[in-house]
Design an enzyme around this catalytic site. Structure first.
Site, PDB file in Angstrom:
ATOM      1  N   GLN A  72      79.331 -14.556 -98.748  1.00  0.00           N
ATOM      2  CA  GLN A  72      79.062 -13.154 -99.120  1.00  0.00           C
ATOM      3  C   GLN A  72      79.546 -12.171 -98.056  1.00  0.00           C
ATOM      4  OE1 GLN A  72      77.706 -11.730-101.893  1.00  0.00           O
ATOM      5  NE2 GLN A  72      77.489 -13.678-102.946  1.00  0.00           N
ATOM      6  N   ASN A 117      73.050 -13.797-100.598  1.00  0.00           N
ATOM      7  CA  ASN A 117      73.636 -13.363-101.857  1.00  0.00           C
ATOM      8  C   ASN A 117      72.673 -12.564-102.730  1.00  0.00           C
ATOM      9  OD1 ASN A 117      72.745 -16.135-101.554  1.00  0.00           O
ATOM     10  ND2 ASN A 117      73.023 -16.346-103.752  1.00  0.00           N
ATOM     11  N   CYS A 151      74.184 -17.758-109.883  1.00  0.00           N
ATOM     12  CA  CYS A 151      74.026 -19.220-109.904  1.00  0.00           C
ATOM     13  C   CYS A 151      72.667 -19.620-110.430  1.00  0.00           C
ATOM     14  CB  CYS A 151      74.205 -19.784-108.511  1.00  0.00           C
ATOM     15  SG  CYS A 151      75.058 -18.686-107.405  1.00  0.00           S
ATOM     16  N   SER A 195      84.816 -18.028 -99.709  1.00  0.00           N
ATOM     17  CA  SER A 195      85.279 -18.228-101.081  1.00  0.00           C
ATOM     18  C   SER A 195      86.129 -17.046-101.526  1.00  0.00           C
ATOM     19  CB  SER A 195      84.064 -18.377-102.001  1.00  0.00           C
ATOM     20  OG  SER A 195      84.486 -18.411-103.346  1.00  0.00           O
ATOM     21  N   GLY A 237      83.622 -21.995-102.173  1.00  0.00           N
ATOM     22  CA  GLY A 237      82.521 -21.989-101.214  1.00  0.00           C
ATOM     23  C   GLY A 237      81.650 -23.229-101.328  1.00  0.00           C
ATOM     24  N   THR A 297      97.086 -31.907-104.047  1.00  0.00           N
ATOM     25  CA  THR A 297      98.131 -30.889-104.017  1.00  0.00           C
ATOM     26  C   THR A 297      97.491 -29.512-103.986  1.00  0.00           C
ATOM     27  OG1 THR A 297      99.579 -32.360-105.239  1.00  0.00           O
ATOM     28  CG2 THR A 297     100.169 -30.014-105.219  1.00  0.00           C
TER      29      THR A 297
HETATM   30  C1  LIG Z   1      79.118 -17.758-104.427  1.00  0.00           C
HETATM   31  C2  LIG Z   1      78.502 -18.400-103.264  1.00  0.00           C
HETATM   32  C3  LIG Z   1      78.767 -19.748-102.935  1.00  0.00           C
HETATM   33  C4  LIG Z   1      79.613 -20.624-103.822  1.00  0.00           C
HETATM   34  O1  LIG Z   1      80.980 -20.282-103.784  1.00  0.00           O
HETATM   35  P1  LIG Z   1      81.923 -20.770-104.985  1.00  0.00           P
HETATM   36  O2  LIG Z   1      83.308 -20.444-104.508  1.00  0.00           O
HETATM   37  O3  LIG Z   1      81.527 -19.989-106.181  1.00  0.00           O
HETATM   38  O4  LIG Z   1      81.725 -22.226-105.133  1.00  0.00           O
HETATM   39  C5  LIG Z   1      78.189 -20.265-101.812  1.00  0.00           C
HETATM   40  N1  LIG Z   1      77.395 -19.528-101.018  1.00  0.00           N
HETATM   41  C6  LIG Z   1      77.118 -18.241-101.273  1.00  0.00           C
HETATM   42  C7  LIG Z   1      76.250 -17.463-100.351  1.00  0.00           C
HETATM   43  C8  LIG Z   1      77.655 -17.634-102.407  1.00  0.00           C
HETATM   44  O5  LIG Z   1      77.358 -16.361-102.679  1.00  0.00           O
END
Ligand SMILES: *Cc1c(COP(=O)(O)O)cnc(C)c1O
Length: 396
Positions: free
Chosen positions: A177, A149, A323, A197, A69, A235
């Protein structure tokens, strides 16, 4: 163990895990090759793309694999700025975006771009009149997340898409999310770019995708070979792509029943907490929220201490989001909804999915009650509030 932190990451679905395994040792061909072994990988990637496209109402060739993501958000925002920098240098986003969006915007501010960070209301909703008022002649991008999130609020994405389209501004949404958890239709919502993601919906970590609407010639963000139609070199992570596709296929097939199940379980949990524990606030919107999200702020309680005590009982929850879990300042998302610091620090987030059960919720609510009451018994502020005539050894 009881896992209520699916907003941070989820376990890989069994079907997705089993589907990916042969691509490590049996079908390990580089998908760019031209022999049979490679074609096996290329075919698997094509199938995955199809499942992901179906999940969001896109076409297969509008799906571009990324490392997750964060990369998808960076790509959408920075490459739009690069592509349209001659046309304008103004971007609109919100104060409650994920750091991947916020810090991409902050970076662009150092490169001469201007960013408007929209306020949200007490439920975490963007106000459409504020959005319209923020639009300028030189606005090139609106980036508003689909579901938050931390507090789970779902934004009025269709309306935002319509506004963006009417003003000829590109619209990106961070749907990390939301993807897999609520129905998404990129065409209907006029979404130009969408980030998702794998590990947030039962796929592996380190894989995600950016949907780019056909006709948008977004420049490449990672330069190198010709993978992903020359838009994202390197790749491909074939096993992870296969697993993410399988997770998407399952979510698409079970969307209706999963959403219903998870919302019912969440409502059961929310009602129990609000009824059985006093001095608590539910963060986010009461109804417009991600099915699995609950965020509570307890007065006279420290959320981090609750998290630690629940962990000792084998229960995984979080305070804000994973995060920002290492940060010591109160959550900017919660503060944006008007919470005071005390309540922000008293926050516990529980994010469930279709694997959780009512028995687990019952156990967690009971533990939560015990822990919150115990903590309050140690809080001078709490004791003075319930009995203002007694001073508990505090000097005035
Ligand atoms: C987890 C998250 C991301 C980041 O995704 P990753 O795959 O962990 O880099 C971005 N935006 C939101 C809203 C998220 O919850």
């Amino acid at each position: 163990m009881i896992y209520l932190d699916n907003g941070a990451t989820s376990s890989v679905k069994t079907s997705a895990y089993e589907e990916m395994l042969p691509y490590f040792t049996e079908y390990y061909g580089n998908p760019s090759g031209i022999y049979n072994l490679s074609e096996k990988s290329a075919k698997a990637m094509k199938d995955s793309r199809e499942h992901l496209a179906a999940l969001i109402g896109a076409d297969r060739d509008e799906i571009y694999f990324t490392s997750g993501g964060t990369e998808a958000d960076n790509w959408a925002i920075k490459s739009t700025a690069e592509m349209l920098g001659d046309k304008g240098r103004h971007i609109i986003t919100t104060k409650i975006e994920h750091k991947a969006v916020l810090n991409s915007c902050k970076y662009l501010e150092t490169k001469g771009y201007t960013v408007t960070y929209l306020d949200v209301d007490e439920y975490g909703m963007v106000r459409l009149d504020k959005l319209k008022a923020a639009i300028r002649k030189d606005t090139i991008l609106i980036s508003v997340m689909m579901g938050n999130n931390e507090i789970g609020t779902i934004q009025p994405i269709e309306e935002i898409g319509r506004i963006a389209r009417r003003h000829n501004i590109l619209f990106h949404t961070d749907a990390v999310q939301a993807c897999g958890h609520i129905p998404i239709d990129v065409k209907n919502a006029h979404i130009d770019m969408l980030s998702a993601s794998g590990h947030k919906f039962g796929g592996p970590k380190g894989i995600g995708f950016l949907y780019i609407r056909k006709g948008i010639n977004l420049p490449s963000f990672i330069h190198g070979g010709g993978q992903e139609s020359y838009k994202r070199a390197g790749t491909e992570n074939v096993p992870a792509i296969v697993a993410m596709g399988m997770a998407a296929k399952e979510h698409k097939a079970n969307m209706g029943s999963n959403v219903k199940y998870v919302i019912n379980l969440r409502e059961y949990a929310i009602n129990r907490v609000l009824r059985e524990i006093p001095y608590v606030r539910l963060n986010g919107h009461r109804l417009r929220r991600l099915p699995g999200n609950m965020s509570f702020s307890f007065q006279f309680v420290n959320g981090e201490a609750v998290q630690v005590e629940l962990d000792m009982k084998g229960i995984c929850v979080s305070t804000g989001s994973a995060c920002s879990a290492k940060e010591t300042t109160p959550s900017y998302v919660l503060m944006s909804t008007g919470l005071n610091e005390e309540l922000a620090y008293g926050t516990v987030r529980m994010t469930i999915n279709e694997k959780n059960t009512k028995a687990e919720i019952d156990k967690v609510v009971e533990e939560l009650k015990t822990i919150v009451f115990k903590q309050r018994q140690m809080s001078t502020e709490y004791k003075e509030m319930i009995n203002p005539y007694i001073r508990y050894g505090r000097r005035r």
